[in-house]
Design a protein around this motif. Structure first.
Motif, PDB file in Angstrom:
ATOM      1  N   GLY A  26       0.797  -1.224   0.000  1.00  0.00           N
ATOM      2  CA  GLY A  26       0.000   0.000   0.000  1.00  0.00           C
ATOM      3  C   GLY A  26       0.830   1.274   0.000  1.00  0.00           C
ATOM      4  N   TYR A  77       0.145   4.641  -2.335  1.00  0.00           N
ATOM      5  CA  TYR A  77      -0.123   5.913  -1.671  1.00  0.00           C
ATOM      6  C   TYR A  77       0.818   7.003  -2.188  1.00  0.00           C
ATOM      7  CZ  TYR A  77      -0.337   9.538   1.859  1.00  0.00           C
ATOM      8  OH  TYR A  77      -0.437  10.751   2.488  1.00  0.00           O
ATOM      9  N   GLU A 113       0.117  -2.470  -7.182  1.00  0.00           N
ATOM     10  CA  GLU A 113       0.295  -1.144  -6.589  1.00  0.00           C
ATOM     11  C   GLU A 113       0.178  -0.020  -7.621  1.00  0.00           C
ATOM     12  OE1 GLU A 113       1.120  -0.251  -3.166  1.00  0.00           O
ATOM     13  OE2 GLU A 113       0.390  -2.288  -2.822  1.00  0.00           O
TER      14      GLU A 113
END
Length: 133
Positions: free
Chosen positions: A19, A23, A47
Motif C-alpha cells: 500500500g 499511496y 500497486e
C-alpha cells in the motif's frame, strides 16, 4: 520527484510495505526494485507502479554483491531517481554504494532485519559496518 524503493526480497513489499507505493503515487513517480522478477512484477502491477529487477542474494556473497551494485548503478543512471529508499540489510548495502557512485541526491535507509547482533566476529563487524554506513 522520482522515488525508487528497494528491498532485497519482494516479501518485504508484500508484507511490510503493501500500500505504501500506491499511496506515494499521489505525490511522486514511484518505482519499486527487488529480486524475483515475476513476484515483483505482480506486486508492482497491484500497486500501480513501475518496477526494476535487481539481482540480489540475502546472504553475503562478495562477487554477486559487486554484480548487484553494477546492475543497480546502470539502472539508477537510466532512471535518474531523486530519492532512493532502501529496506533490508543487503538492499541498504547495495543501494548505499550504488547511490554514492551515481550521486543520487537523497538516500534513505530504513533499518529492518538487523543481522549483526547474532553474528560472531569478524562477520559481526562487517555486518555492523554494512548497516551503519
Amino acid at each position: 520527484m522520482k522515488i525508487l524503493i528497494v528491498t532485497t526480497s519482494v516479501m518485504t513489499f508484500i508484507h511490510i510495505l503493501k500500500g505504501q507505493p500506491r499511496y506515494l503515487t499521489q505525490y511522486y513517480s514511484v518505482i519499486v526494485g527487488s529480486n524475483n522478477f515475476l513476484s515483483l512484477k505482480k506486486f508492482a502491477n497491484q500497486e500501480g507502479v513501475n518496477f526494476i529487477n535487481i539481482p540480489m542474494y540475502r546472504k553475503i556473497n562478495p562477487i554477486y554483491d559487486i554484480y548487484s551494485i553494477v546492475i543497480l548503478v546502470f539502472k539508477i543512471l537510466k532512471l535518474k531517481p531523486d530519492l532512493v529508499h532502501s529496506y533490508t540489510p543487503k538492499a541498504g548495502f547495495v543501494c548505499a554504494i550504488s547511490c554514492y557512485i551515481t550521486r543520487v541526491p537523497i538516500r534513505i535507509h530504513t533499518f529492518t532485519g538487523l543481522i549483526f547482533p547474532y553474528k560472531k566476529n569478524p562477520m559481526k563487524l562487517l555486518c555492523w559496518m554494512m548497516e551503519m554506513y
